[in-house]
Design an enzyme around this catalytic site. Structure first.
Site, PDB file in Angstrom:
ATOM      1  N   GLY A 130       0.826  -1.207   0.000  1.00  0.00           N
ATOM      2  CA  GLY A 130       0.000   0.000   0.000  1.00  0.00           C
ATOM      3  C   GLY A 130       0.857   1.252   0.000  1.00  0.00           C
ATOM      4  O   GLY A 130       1.210   1.782   1.059  1.00  0.00           O
ATOM      5  N   SER A 132       0.866   3.749  -3.345  1.00  0.00           N
ATOM      6  CA  SER A 132       0.250   4.787  -4.194  1.00  0.00           C
ATOM      7  C   SER A 132      -1.116   5.215  -3.671  1.00  0.00           C
ATOM      8  O   SER A 132      -1.873   4.425  -3.126  1.00  0.00           O
ATOM      9  CB  SER A 132       0.060   4.259  -5.617  1.00  0.00           C
ATOM     10  N   GLU A 247      11.968  -4.049  -5.017  1.00  0.00           N
ATOM     11  CA  GLU A 247      10.986  -4.314  -6.076  1.00  0.00           C
ATOM     12  C   GLU A 247      11.637  -4.174  -7.456  1.00  0.00           C
ATOM     13  O   GLU A 247      11.472  -5.022  -8.323  1.00  0.00           O
ATOM     14  CB  GLU A 247       9.808  -3.339  -5.979  1.00  0.00           C
ATOM     15  N   SER A 377       7.388   4.773 -12.772  1.00  0.00           N
ATOM     16  CA  SER A 377       7.282   4.816 -14.239  1.00  0.00           C
ATOM     17  C   SER A 377       8.672   4.963 -14.872  1.00  0.00           C
ATOM     18  O   SER A 377       9.649   5.333 -14.213  1.00  0.00           O
ATOM     19  CB  SER A 377       6.404   5.997 -14.664  1.00  0.00           C
TER      20      SER A 377
HETATM   21  C1  LIG Z   1       0.433  -3.075 -12.912  1.00  0.00           C
HETATM   22  C2  LIG Z   1       0.577  -2.083 -11.796  1.00  0.00           C
HETATM   23  C3  LIG Z   1       0.643  -2.536 -10.513  1.00  0.00           C
HETATM   24  C4  LIG Z   1       0.782  -1.626  -9.463  1.00  0.00           C
HETATM   25  N1  LIG Z   1       0.807  -2.127  -8.197  1.00  0.00           N
HETATM   26  C5  LIG Z   1       0.905  -1.268  -7.160  1.00  0.00           C
HETATM   27  C6  LIG Z   1       0.893  -1.751  -5.831  1.00  0.00           C
HETATM   28  O1  LIG Z   1       0.784  -2.966  -5.598  1.00  0.00           O
HETATM   29  N2  LIG Z   1       0.972  -0.854  -4.830  1.00  0.00           N
HETATM   30  C7  LIG Z   1       1.075   0.482  -5.043  1.00  0.00           C
HETATM   31  O2  LIG Z   1       1.165   1.236  -4.075  1.00  0.00           O
HETATM   32  N3  LIG Z   1       1.077   0.990  -6.297  1.00  0.00           N
HETATM   33  C8  LIG Z   1       0.990   0.144  -7.360  1.00  0.00           C
HETATM   34  N4  LIG Z   1       0.984   0.633  -8.642  1.00  0.00           N
HETATM   35  C9  LIG Z   1       1.004   2.078  -8.840  1.00  0.00           C
HETATM   36  C10 LIG Z   1       2.292   2.597  -9.436  1.00  0.00           C
HETATM   37  O3  LIG Z   1       3.337   2.551  -8.506  1.00  0.00           O
HETATM   38  C11 LIG Z   1       1.994   4.008  -9.948  1.00  0.00           C
HETATM   39  O4  LIG Z   1       1.044   3.892 -10.984  1.00  0.00           O
HETATM   40  C12 LIG Z   1       3.228   4.692 -10.454  1.00  0.00           C
HETATM   41  O5  LIG Z   1       4.127   4.965  -9.419  1.00  0.00           O
HETATM   42  C13 LIG Z   1       2.867   6.018 -11.187  1.00  0.00           C
HETATM   43  O6  LIG Z   1       2.049   6.801 -10.379  1.00  0.00           O
HETATM   44  P1  LIG Z   1       0.669   7.396 -10.941  1.00  0.00           P
HETATM   45  O7  LIG Z   1      -0.109   6.277 -11.569  1.00  0.00           O
HETATM   46  O8  LIG Z   1       0.014   8.139  -9.835  1.00  0.00           O
HETATM   47  O9  LIG Z   1       1.068   8.375 -12.098  1.00  0.00           O
HETATM   48  P2  LIG Z   1       1.613   9.883 -11.932  1.00  0.00           P
HETATM   49  O10 LIG Z   1       2.636   9.931 -10.853  1.00  0.00           O
HETATM   50  O11 LIG Z   1       0.442  10.789 -11.805  1.00  0.00           O
HETATM   51  O12 LIG Z   1       2.359  10.090 -13.318  1.00  0.00           O
HETATM   52  C14 LIG Z   1       1.630  10.421 -14.525  1.00  0.00           C
HETATM   53  C15 LIG Z   1       2.646  10.608 -15.649  1.00  0.00           C
HETATM   54  O13 LIG Z   1       3.560  11.662 -15.314  1.00  0.00           O
HETATM   55  C16 LIG Z   1       4.913  11.183 -15.374  1.00  0.00           C
HETATM   56  N5  LIG Z   1       5.684  11.793 -14.286  1.00  0.00           N
HETATM   57  C17 LIG Z   1       5.285  11.916 -12.996  1.00  0.00           C
HETATM   58  N6  LIG Z   1       6.271  12.513 -12.271  1.00  0.00           N
HETATM   59  C18 LIG Z   1       7.291  12.777 -13.112  1.00  0.00           C
HETATM   60  C19 LIG Z   1       8.588  13.375 -12.972  1.00  0.00           C
HETATM   61  N7  LIG Z   1       9.015  13.828 -11.790  1.00  0.00           N
HETATM   62  N8  LIG Z   1       9.361  13.484 -14.078  1.00  0.00           N
HETATM   63  C20 LIG Z   1       8.939  13.035 -15.284  1.00  0.00           C
HETATM   64  N9  LIG Z   1       7.719  12.452 -15.488  1.00  0.00           N
HETATM   65  C21 LIG Z   1       6.917  12.325 -14.421  1.00  0.00           C
HETATM   66  C22 LIG Z   1       4.828   9.684 -15.196  1.00  0.00           C
HETATM   67  O14 LIG Z   1       5.912   9.021 -15.835  1.00  0.00           O
HETATM   68  C23 LIG Z   1       3.508   9.357 -15.889  1.00  0.00           C
HETATM   69  O15 LIG Z   1       3.714   9.230 -17.277  1.00  0.00           O
HETATM   70  C24 LIG Z   1       0.856  -0.241  -9.714  1.00  0.00           C
HETATM   71  C25 LIG Z   1       0.792   0.223 -11.030  1.00  0.00           C
HETATM   72  C26 LIG Z   1       0.645  -0.672 -12.068  1.00  0.00           C
HETATM   73  C27 LIG Z   1       0.579  -0.158 -13.458  1.00  0.00           C
END
Ligand SMILES: Cc1cc2nc3c(=O)[nH]c(=O)nc-3n(C[C@H](O)[C@H](O)[C@H](O)COP(=O)(O)OP(=O)(O)OC[C@H]3O[C@@H](n4cnc5c(N)ncnc54)[C@H](O)[C@@H]3O)c2cc1C
Length: 395
Positions: A130, A132, A247, A377
């Site tokens: 937990g 995000s 991870e 990402s």
């Molecule tokens: C298959 C899958 C499993 C997952 N499992 C888990 C889980 O078990 N537990 C958990 O806690 N989370 C989990 N996640 C969440 C994952 O860690 C987040 O989706 C990820 O960290 C991106 O955060 P966000 O989705 O909020 O996107 P955002 O942070 O909102 O990013 C949106 C876009 O902006 C870009 N971006 C953001 N910040 C920057 C920066 N500083 N510089 C350049 N570009 C940037 C990103 O690359 C992306 O393209 C999972 C995600 C996926 C896809």
């Protein structure tokens, strides 16, 4: 760096290979193939996990006192390589094994290690991560979920999102804000939360592939005993960074699958017709593209050995894990999508297709994006490589 394995390690590899080849799960039955979804795969993986565990192949390099085999780290890696070679899954409870377990070993009290580690590798207790939240993904330090210490328990309120396998989990390694009055990195803590506690609600999120592997979790006045704090109070950021490094290292290690996809593409090119030629393999551009993938896969492998060398010297995974994670996931995605060039319209068929009886390319294409986001990402990995490895100024 020595690229060769010792005679003893090669003998061990042969032993692993023999066991895996003799015991690997049978091919999908026609009925399973017909309704291939996440539930079917979970049940198959669970049976596979129990078999691996019974034979002592799970938690190989974990200490014996916590249910592991006490094997060397290199033996764990060789096992992982052989799993990848056959395209076999690790089993279930992967996040517990690659993230929570190592975090517990690094930060846990003796009582916590004794209580939680063995059921993690046995997959008797399933764990989720937990981290995000709706407004805290890449910027995890912005998380809002609160935990207030009230006597001998924390009261947890807030929401997490994208929590993989929360709907199957018994416990969550949960990151929370315990002090809102200090700079955001300094007021976080890590809690070990029983997912069956009153006040925990899990809602599945449906993905483009049709599966619902991850979820939203809502916490309403959830009581978490004080002794379930992992690491010091308000030192959650350090626990989180260490957990994420495990991870990333784990993701790049478990995507031994790049070699498998590469071999599948090469086989596919030999049987599908393309642009009037009997097989795609006769096309110069196709051959060069597959050769390019092979070069990148080899570069990925040797970079992985650099990270491995560091682990063999007893160091924790560092920013170099970001290179492995970035390259493995992006390369796997490009290779998976390349199947569309070979299969054309057949690639859009779900399940079995004419040229890919064991394939299921559409499902793999749709889910190939996910690992380029999960665990940080690709853009975020590039930032880390720029700042921490290349020492470039912050953007
Ligand atoms: C298959 C899958 C499993 C997952 N499992 C888990 C889980 O078990 N537990 C958990 O806690 N989370 C989990 N996640 C969440 C994952 O860690 C987040 O989706 C990820 O960290 C991106 O955060 P966000 O989705 O909020 O996107 P955002 O942070 O909102 O990013 C949106 C876009 O902006 C870009 N971006 C953001 N910040 C920057 C920066 N500083 N510089 C350049 N570009 C940037 C990103 O690359 C992306 O393209 C999972 C995600 C996926 C896809």
């Amino acid at each position: 760096m020595d690229f060769n394995y010792s005679a003893e390690q090669e003998a061990y590899r042969a032993q692993v290979r023999m066991w895996l080849e003799a015991n690997q799960p049978p091919p999908l039955t026609p009925a399973e193939r017909e309704r291939l979804n996440e539930d079917v795969l979970w049940e198959r993986n669970k049976r596979w996990h129990k078999k691996l565990y019974a034979a002592g192949w799970v938690g190989l390099n974990w200490p014996r006192e916590y249910g592991g085999r006490g094997a060397t780290f290199i033996e764990q890696v060789i096992f992982q390589q052989e799993l990848g070679r056959l395209g076999l899954p690790m089993g279930i409870n992967v996040l517990g094994i690659i993230m929570t377990g190592p975090a517990l070993m690094q930060w846990g009290t003796e009582a916590q290690k004794k209580r939680y580690l063995q059921p993690i590798i046995a997959a008797d207790e399933i764990w989720c991560e937990g981290m995000s939240e709706p407004s805290a993904g890449s910027d995890l330090a912005a998380m809002q979920t609160r935990a207030d210490l009230q006597g001998d328990y924390f009261a947890v309120n807030g929401q997490k999102v994208w929590t993989t396998h929360a709907h199957r989990s018994d416990f969550c390694q949960l990151f929370v804000r315990t002090d809102p009055d200090v700079p955001k990195h300094k007021g976080l803590s890590c809690l070990l939360v029983d997912m069956h506690s009153p006040g925990v609600t899990v809602r599945p999120l449906k993905q483009i592939s049709g599966d619902a592997e991850f979820n939203e979790i809502f916490f309403e006045d959830v009581k978490v005993p004080k002794e379930n704090l992992l690491g010091p109070l308000n030192a959650g950021w350090q626990v989180l960074v260490a957990t994420l490094m495990h991870e990333r290292f784990g993701i790049s290690e478990t995507i031994g699958g790049t070699e498998v996809i590469l071999a599948q593409l090469a086989e596919l090119a030999k049987i599908v017709p393309l642009n009037g030629a009997a097989t795609a393999a006769e096309d110069d551009d196709i051959r060069q593209q597959i050769a390019q993938f092979a070069i990148e896969a080899a570069a990925k492998k040797y970079n992985g050995l650099r990270a491995l060398t560091k682990r063999l010297k007893g160091q924790q995974p560092g920013a170099e894990s970001s290179i492995g994670k970035l390259v493995s996931t992006e390369l796997s995605q490009r290779m998976t999508k390349f199947s569309m060039r070979l299969l054309g319209a057949y690639a859009t068929l779900e399940g079995r297709s004419l040229f890919a009886p064991e394939g299921d390319w559409m499902r793999r294409i749709l889910s190939s994006e996910s690992l380029t986001i999960a665990g940080g990402s690709s853009a975020v990995q590039k930032n880390m490589i720029g700042e921490r490895i290349l020492q470039l100024p912050k953007g």
